[in-house]
Design an enzyme around this catalytic site. Structure first.
Site, short mmCIF file in Angstrom:
data_model
loop_
_atom_site.label_atom_id
_atom_site.label_comp_id
_atom_site.label_asym_id
_atom_site.label_seq_id
_atom_site.Cartn_x
_atom_site.Cartn_y
_atom_site.Cartn_z
N GLU A 5 -0.14 -10.23 -0.09
CA GLU A 5 -0.43 -9.24 -1.12
C GLU A 5 0.85 -8.80 -1.81
O GLU A 5 1.89 -8.62 -1.16
CB GLU A 5 -1.03 -7.96 -0.50
CG GLU A 5 -2.42 -8.06 0.02
CD GLU A 5 -2.89 -6.70 0.54
OE1 GLU A 5 -2.37 -5.66 0.09
OE2 GLU A 5 -3.76 -6.69 1.42
N GLU A 46 -3.75 -5.25 7.53
CA GLU A 46 -2.58 -4.37 7.71
C GLU A 46 -2.73 -3.47 8.94
O GLU A 46 -2.80 -2.23 8.82
CB GLU A 46 -2.35 -3.53 6.47
CG GLU A 46 -1.89 -4.35 5.29
CD GLU A 46 -1.39 -3.49 4.12
OE1 GLU A 46 -1.72 -2.29 4.07
OE2 GLU A 46 -0.67 -4.03 3.26
C1 GAL Z 1 -2.47 -2.72 0.87
C2 GAL Z 1 -3.87 -3.06 1.37
C3 GAL Z 1 -4.77 -3.50 0.26
C4 GAL Z 1 -4.63 -2.59 -0.93
C5 GAL Z 1 -3.19 -2.55 -1.34
C6 GAL Z 1 -2.93 -1.71 -2.56
O1 GAL Z 1 -1.83 -1.87 1.74
O2 GAL Z 1 -3.81 -4.07 2.32
O3 GAL Z 1 -6.11 -3.49 0.72
O4 GAL Z 1 -5.08 -1.32 -0.59
O5 GAL Z 1 -2.43 -2.03 -0.30
O6 GAL Z 1 -1.57 -1.71 -2.89
#
Ligand code: GAL
Ligand code: ZN
Length: 708
Positions: free
Chosen positions: A318, A157
């Site tokens: 994710e 990110e």
């Molecule tokens: C994202 C990040 C992950 C985790 C996730 C939690 O922004 O890439 O590592 O922290 O959020 O929602």
């Protein structure tokens, strides 16, 4: 799975990828075998490993302590689970910060951020870049040939916590970037309007990042700094990518984007990603969570389109299987919501559905973030939903690789976004809110849209919507004009085409590059205060399109150019009145036909919404932001003119998207809903023949193959 992930020389991800971030280093080695067994049980075939493992991979400079990772990859590989291998560079370890405190980023007001969380690095700091490339290089040397590794995941990110750094190293890099861009200081002074507020520079050393100043920093300086900052992060990515390519020339490389995140110009990054990936965290407390996540999916597909061929699949890298831990209140996903939003991603072109994270953490900053395997273990709602989704995705293998084709596009450009939301404007505007307003009626009517770069080819589309595209290049302006000339329908909103890429006003009446196209001239702006509404009068007869110029007839018939009241909440012809919010343009007609006029205030009687035939196409203009029903009617009318089917029979809260030969029907509702499918079809999820009448349970879904 897209070509990039199903290579013959390594483990292939077959069908739709399913899994999540896997952080085994947070757990005793004795749990790993159980992890792999449960992954297999859940249908997991792809996991992301190592994203935040720097301190465990490299406890000291100049080494790689990788025995543990060898064992993890071997375990996963033996179970047939593909690995998206992180380079691990998103969170510098304490030893690196101690040796090089200058890598810590500095905010606009001069505060140096401390370590102790993550992403505490300045992208321009040579010591950070060198250390990150060193780790990426060591990882690539060790794992380039590992059969379990199907993809490389660079950093994480980019820009999430630190989108830009204002330290002295960054200032020097910014100056070098500006010299490259402008050559002469005089050109910079000209572009930035140095004569305003006595800002002419006489030496490059005087130029600074837009640090916190007494009042608005120079907007052109802010815009260039945004370009620079996105570019510095891209340079970090490219350096690591190169290190990987040196060892594994054909390995697919990705990093995870964040959808409508303002600081990264994803269109500029697109060409350097083999797989475009996104993280999507809609708030379950938002009743339109599914709409925002659909936008995120469509944006990601559009970035992938620029990166390669149209319709190229992408990866949902994710999402949360249930609640997150970083909002003020973290509402859990409703039963079935994880599934519905996952199927949405597949429907909109996603070839993999991954979550953060596999096993909910027991310690640290994310221990209250949901995991696919929650603290409660397998006897839990989350786990049941996780295994059910795994089975569903297994059945969707025939969909993998299929293209999603959009007939309509919303133009989107990060540079314009940066410039639009700078301070010192007639009114604050929030681009994502405006995009959402125009996206909503299209989504509700089952019209799939791309978010197209204004200079990209528009030939695949019949309708192009231009919401507040404040900054346009000459090429973009010409692209839109040509699209209409050649028979396309365009719908342009207020505050579009105002400045050029140097952030200088295009003079002579707005929107200068499109006055002829639109058949009008905006003389001045009269923005509305927050919450204020102006009544609009429909112009009788205008809705029937008597002005001609539209060569395509409405496919659904009826007044209003294709609008038809119905289950979708009703659309309106322009005969009815409406209301405008946010903005009013003072419009002088130069050939355009008014569809709505302001009904009150000092602009009463003047045109607010117009239509103008142009070439073989036509152009609608919105000088205000109409209320939902009115906007819906106008968008329906534009679709009708463009020959795009604008369905009015989709129940609110139900999503319909076509991917390849399949129609996804997804309910985002808490209660059952009745559908008329118009015929019989095979549902890929159940192998049942369904239709023509069907009842979809709460958050239920159908993936239909047309049979007739
Ligand atoms: C994202 C990040 C992950 C985790 C996730 C939690 O922004 O890439 O590592 O922290 O959020 O929602
Ligand atoms: Zn810096």
């Amino acid at each position: 799975m897209s070509d990039a992930l199903s290579r013959p020389d390594r483990q292939a991800v077959r069908g739709i990828g399913y899994g999540g971030d896997y952080n085994p280093e947070q757990w005793p080695e004795s749990t790993w075998a159980q992890d792999v067994r449960l992954m297999t049980e859940a249908g997991v075939n792809l996991v992301t490993v190592g994203v935040f493992s720097w301190s465990r991979l490299q406890p000291a400079p100049g080494e790689l302590t990788a025995g543990w990772l060898d064992r993890v990859l071997d375990l996963l590989g033996a179970a047939g689970i593909g690995v998206d291998l992180g380079t691990g560079t998103a969170s510098p370890p304490p030893w690196l910060v101690a040796a090089h405190p200058e890598i810590l980023p500095v905010t606009a007001d001069g505060r140096r951020l401390a370590p102790g969380a993550r992403q505490h690095y300045c992208p321009s700091a040579p010591a950070f870049r060198a250390a990150a490339v060193d780790l990426a290089d060591r990882m690539a040397r060790r794992y380039a040939g590992h059969p379990a590794v199907v993809m490389w995941h660079v950093s994480n990110e980019y820009g999430c916590h630190v989108p830009a750094c204002y330290c002295e190293l960054s200032a020097a890099a910014f100056r070098a970037w500006l010299r490259e861009r402008y050559g002469e200081l005089g050109a910079l002074n000209e572009a930035w309007g140095g004569a305003v507020w006595s800002q002419d520079y006489t030496s490059w050393d005087q130029v600074q990042p837009p640090r916190t100043a007494p009042t608005y920093a120079n907007p052109a300086q802010q815009l260039d700094f945004a370009r620079f900052s996105s570019g510095e992060l891209l340079a970090c990515y490219l350096a690591e990518r190169e290190a990987i390519a040196a060892q594994a020339q054909h390995a697919p490389v990705t990093t995870n984007f964040m959808g409508f995140f303002r600081s990264l110009d994803q269109f500029r990054w697109a060409a350097d990603l083999d797989v475009v990936a996104v993280d999507s965290y809609p708030d379950p407390a938002d009743t339109e969570a599914h709409l925002l996540s659909a936008m995120t999916c469509d944006l990601t597909r559009s970035v992938a389109r620029l990166a390669g061929s149209p319709g190229r699949p992408w990866v949902l890298m994710e999402q949360a299987p249930n609640a997150v831990n970083w909002r003020a209140v973290n509402v859990p996903k409703a039963p079935g919501q994880y599934r519905a939003l996952s199927l949405q991603a597949v429907a909109r072109g996603g070839d993999a559905v991954l979550s953060f994270q596999w096993r909910a953490a027991a310690a640290g900053a994310e221990k209250f973030h949901s995991g696919m395997l929650p603290h409660a273990g397998t006897d839990s709602r989350t786990w049941r939903e996780v295994t059910e989704l795994g089975a569903d995705l297994g059945r969707l293998a025939p969909v993998a690789g299929a293209a999603v084709r959009a007939e309509a596009a919303l133009l989107h450009d990060w540079e314009s976004w940066w410039a639009l939301e700078a301070d010192s404007h007639p009114r604050q505007l929030h681009l994502v809110e405006l995009l959402r307003a125009f996206y909503r009626p299209l989504f509700e009517a089952g019209v799939t849209v791309d978010f197209a770069h204004p200079e990209s080819s528009l030939s695949a589309y019949r309708l192009v919507v231009v919401p507040a595209l404040y900054l346009v290049s000459d090429a973009a302006a010409e692209n839109v004009r040509r699209f209409a000339l050649d028979g396309g329908t365009v719908l342009i909103s207020f505050f579009s085409g105002i400045v050029d890429p140097r952030e200088r006003i295009r003079l002579g009446g707005y929107p200068a590059p499109w006055r002829e196209l639109l058949g009008l001239r905006v003389e001045e702006f009269a923005p509305l205060p927050s919450g204020a509404v102006v009544r609009l009068d429909g112009v009788p007869g205008a809705a029937r399109g008597r002005a001609g110029g539209g060569t395509r007839e409405d496919t659904r018939g009826g007044a209003g150019g294709g609008t038809r009241g119905g289950a979708g909440g009703g659309t309106r012809g322009t005969e009815a009145g409406g209301a405008g919010r946010v903005w009013q343009d003072v419009i002088g007609l130069r050939g355009a036909e008014p569809l709505f006029r302001y009904a009150e205030g000092h602009l009463a009687g003047q045109p607010a919404v117009t239509r103008h035939p142009y070439g073989r196409g036509e152009a609608f203009y919105l000088g205000t932001l109409p209320d939902r029903a009115t906007l819906r009617g106008l968008v329906a009318q534009a679709c009708g003119r463009a020959g795009i089917e604008f369905r009015t029979d989709v129940p609110p809260g139900v999503e319909m998207v076509r991917r390849g030969d399949h129609l996804f029907v997804i309910s985002h509702l808490d209660q059952p809903v009745e559908l008329d499918l118009g015929g019989k079809s095979l549902d890929l999820l159940t192998s049942d023949i369904v239709g023509p009448a069907a009842v979809l349970g709460p958050r239920g879904a159908l993936v239909l193959t047309a049979r007739d």
